[in-house]
Structures are given as structure tokens and as C-alpha cells.
Design a protein around this motif. Sequence first.
Motif, mmCIF file in Angstrom:
data_model
loop_
_atom_site.group_PDB
_atom_site.id
_atom_site.type_symbol
_atom_site.label_atom_id
_atom_site.label_comp_id
_atom_site.label_asym_id
_atom_site.label_seq_id
_atom_site.Cartn_x
_atom_site.Cartn_y
_atom_site.Cartn_z
ATOM 1 N N TRP A 42 0.820 -1.302 0.351
ATOM 2 C CA TRP A 42 0.197 -0.553 0.319
ATOM 3 C C TRP A 42 0.509 0.922 0.320
ATOM 4 N N GLU A 61 2.758 1.362 -3.908
ATOM 5 C CA GLU A 61 1.168 2.044 -4.871
ATOM 6 C C GLU A 61 0.866 3.592 -4.016
ATOM 7 N N ALA A 62 0.517 3.949 -3.271
ATOM 8 C CA ALA A 62 -0.178 4.346 -3.294
ATOM 9 C C ALA A 62 0.234 6.238 -3.742
ATOM 10 N N ARG A 63 -1.259 6.838 -4.225
ATOM 11 C CA ARG A 63 -0.360 7.771 -5.328
ATOM 12 C C ARG A 63 -1.368 9.052 -4.300
ATOM 13 N N VAL A 64 -0.374 10.281 -4.679
ATOM 14 C CA VAL A 64 -1.607 11.690 -4.496
ATOM 15 C C VAL A 64 -1.068 12.736 -5.023
ATOM 16 N N THR A 68 4.822 8.362 -5.539
ATOM 17 C CA THR A 68 4.682 7.323 -4.908
ATOM 18 C C THR A 68 4.934 7.647 -3.588
ATOM 19 N N HIS A 126 1.278 14.040 1.726
ATOM 20 C CA HIS A 126 1.237 12.535 1.164
ATOM 21 C C HIS A 126 1.417 11.678 2.346
ATOM 22 N N SER A 186 -2.394 12.137 4.000
ATOM 23 C CA SER A 186 -3.622 11.628 3.160
ATOM 24 C C SER A 186 -3.705 9.824 2.744
ATOM 25 N N LEU A 187 -2.475 9.667 3.505
ATOM 26 C CA LEU A 187 -2.433 7.837 3.968
ATOM 27 C C LEU A 187 -2.977 7.918 5.224
ATOM 28 N N PRO A 229 -7.492 6.254 5.504
ATOM 29 C CA PRO A 229 -7.036 5.336 4.094
ATOM 30 C C PRO A 229 -8.204 4.906 3.808
ATOM 31 N N TYR A 288 -8.409 5.084 -0.583
ATOM 32 C CA TYR A 288 -7.320 3.210 -0.386
ATOM 33 C C TYR A 288 -8.280 2.232 -0.374
ATOM 34 N N GLN A 292 -6.886 -0.912 -2.301
ATOM 35 C CA GLN A 292 -5.730 -1.285 -1.599
ATOM 36 C C GLN A 292 -5.453 -1.780 -0.317
#
Length: 536
Positions: free
Chosen positions: A51, A54-57, A61, A101, A104-105, A109, A113, A116
Motif C-alpha cells: 500500500w 503503490e499509493a499516489r497523491v 508514490t 501525502h 492523505s495516507l 485510508p 484506498y 488497496q
Amino acid sequence: MPRPRSQFWRYVRAFAAPVLLWGLFIAVLIEPMQSWLRGEDRYDTAALREWIEEARVFRETLPEMVRDYVEAVAKARTDEPPRAPETDIGLRFKADNIRTHLQSLGDPPTKMYAGQLPLFPVIYCLEVRFAPETHLESVLWDSEVPRHASQYQELRYALHPQAELYVQYQFHAYNKRQHNEQAAATRLRWVSLLAVAATVFAFLWIYLVQRREREHERQRLGAEQQISQTERRLLEEELRRGAVERQNEETERKLLEQRLATQAAERQALELKSQLYASIGIMAGSYAHNIKNLLVRPNDLLRRCLEHDGLSTDQEHMLHEVRQTLGTVTERLQQILRTVRRDPSKSELARLDLNEQVADLYRTWRDLAADKWKLTLTAELSPEPLWIEADPSHLQQAVENLVFNARDATFEMRNHLRDQARREVGMSEAERRQALIAAAAWRGTVRLRTRREGAVALLEVQDNGVGMSEEVRRRCTETHFSTKRDNAIYEGISTGMGLGLSFVVAILEHHHATLEIDSTLLGGTTFRARFALAPD
């Protein structure tokens, strides 16, 4: 019975093997069990790592953003003039993007996400920490939710060689408790199964150990029984050995008695030999006295005839020959008398040629054998001299006795042929008369042979006479054993006394010679005397 201490150590050695095997079994299973128990945690950690990567804001990444920020800081410090990260707007912008970022995670989440993070983690803290040599402050996002250290898990994930992400999190799922309960029940079943298997294995091992101990005890008892039986057999063997020793002692006693009896027989044989020599001496004295008396008258008449005048030359020659012959007879008589009166054990040995002795005997008896005994006397002498150590007079008497024995055997063979012709059935008178004439004309043969065999001088006297049976052959050299008491040629004091061959054996013994006799009934006899050759 085994001692308690030795039995204790025997059980210790017996149970040491299963204990060591069980310990090895546990050591081998610890790692798989731990991996199995930690398998879900590793899965959760792997999902969280995936996660984060791969997580994108901002279309990047978190690892990419951190790498760009670290490289930008390094570039700013190497520019001319260098730029400080705290005052540079671009660097501060990149740091704010990283903080945004992280926010946001972590907030929240599960909504942003959901595809994810299927396990819906609760993020308590996200912090990007830089290496001390970068001199950069960490970027922190904190949820400010009260928490205890036992309520969350920690994760340190390397984003860059000089930066890492520190995460405090806790996973929640709708079926997490049910899943954990099922996993715990499964683990309990496996642990119970392993415990039951270990218990069964332990009991089986104990049973086998007890069985082996019982087998050892049975073998020990069997060995003790075998030892007892062996000891009993040894005792019986000892008793049998004692009986055998007693029997051997009895046998030795009997052998001693036999030896004493043999010595007594030898003494008796010596006495018989002494009697033999005495008998021969008495016989020789009687013969000498009678012959001397008989020769007195012929010598007197012969002397008167020679003193008479008017004799022709031939007559005088014949009378002288008769007188010479009578002198030879007298001299021979004295020689015989000296021989038979002397003990053979006191022989006067001299070195002589056996061929000459046999040739002299052959010349003496050849004509008499042909004219009066009706047999052919032949001599086959060795081409080389046969020198032996012997008493001439004793040797002459021994050989003459063998010749006389052969002469009597041919006479008996002639009588046998006559009796056979008389008893023959189915013959006419003319045929019977012709058979009697042939039997009367039958002539015996006596052969004298000498030859050398290695270191031995051999003398053989062979005849074609009546021969002997096996029993007579074995006993013919015994003193006073004779088969000629009723059929000898000449009558006299010694006729059939059984002294001839005994005298020959006695003489040969004192000459260290041996006598062999080969004979078959009606097939003739061969006397074979062996003398050791004298050294050169």
C-alpha cells in the motif's frame, strides 16, 4: 539378579534415545510452527508495504517523492552558492508535498484506498526519518489519537538508502476475530494431535523398552541355565574322565603284567636257546664219538692195503684218494664239533666274501646232491665281492642247515608225488606204474643265489620241494617244532628234533642278519638271509 544401580543406568540409557529424538523433533518443528503462527502477520505487513509503495497523491508514490527530495537537497548543497533547505522555496515545497501525502495516507485510508487496503488499517503515526548525515528534519504526521504501546504495531520501511518510513498502525477487519479464533482452534488441534502422537510414540517406546528388557531377562535366565547345564556336563565329563583314567590305570596294570609275562617268556626262550646249544653240543659229541669209532677200522684197513706189495699204480692212487677223503672227513668232523660246541653269542667275526663261502659249500655238496640226493644243486653268484663280518664256521653251518632243509623238502615232494600216483582213481595198472616211475624219476632243484641290494648282501636258498602251509611257515623257526619226525631221510639221534632252523635264526641274530621265508604248499620255499655289507 542385577544390582539396582546398574538397572537404573540401563533404564537411563533406554530412555535417553526417545528423549533426544523428541527434542530433535521439537527443534525441527519450532521454526515451521513459528513461521505458521507468524504467517498472518507477515501477510499483513506485506499488504501494508504494498500500500505504501503503490499509493499516489501527486502522481508519485511516497518512495519516489522521498528520493526526489533527498536528491534535490543534495544538489542544492552542491550549487554555487549553496542553498539551505530551510530557506529554499522549492525544497520546502517538496517537503510539504511529502507531509500532505502522509496526511492523505493516514486520514483515513479506508475511504480513499479501500481497494488497496482490504484489512482497513488504523494509522496512528507516519514519519519519514532521514539519515543523520543528511541533517534533515523528519516529516511527521500524527493522528493525535490516544493510544498505548500495546495497542499498535510498528513498521520501518526503507524508502531510500538515506530515508525510512516509520509507521504505527493497527489492522481491523469485519471477520478478524472469527478468523483468529479459527486459526487458534486449528493450531490447538494440530498441537493436540502432535501431543497425542508424541504420547503414543513415548508409550510405544516404553513398551518396546520393557519388552526388550524382558527379552534380555529371559536371555539372561537362559544363559544361566546354559551355564548350569554346562557346569553339569563338565562335572559329568570330569567323572567320565576319572573313570577313563581308572580304566587307563587298569590297562597299564594289565600291560605291565603282559610285559612281565613277555620278559618271563623271553627268559624261557633264552633257557630254550641254552638247551638248544646244550642239545647241539651233546648231539655233536655223540656224532663225533661214533664217527671216530667208525673211522678207526677203515683207516687201519687202508693202512694195511697201502703196505701190501704188488698194487698197481691205479689201485695205489685210488687208495691214496680214499685215505685223503677220510682225512678230510676227520678234519671236517673236528670243525663241526668246534662249531656246535661254541655258543653263537661268542662268534669270532672276520671279514669274508659271502660269494667264496657259498662257492665252497656248492663244491662240497654238488656231487653228493646229484648222486645220492637226486637233486640238482646250482649256484648263481654275484659278479662283485660281497664282504661281510661273520664267523666262518657258524655261517657255514647255518647255510648247510638251509641246504639240508631244502634237500628234505624235495624228498618229501617226491614222496608226495608217489602217494598221489598210488591214490589216483580211474587209472589202469600200466598208467599207475608209469606214474610211479615218473614220480621216482622226479628230481628236485636247489638254487643258491647271492646279490647286492644297496648296502645289503642277499643270500637266497630256493627249492621246488613240498613247501609249507601258512601256519607251518610262521612256526618253523620255533625251537623243537618239526614236521619231519616220521619222514626224514636219515635216522639218528637228532631226527625231527626241530633244532635246524632255530639254530640258523640264532646264528643270524648274532650276525645282525635277518631271515625271510616265502613258501606255499606244494609250491617250494625260498629262504632269504640279509647281511649288512662290511665297510671298506
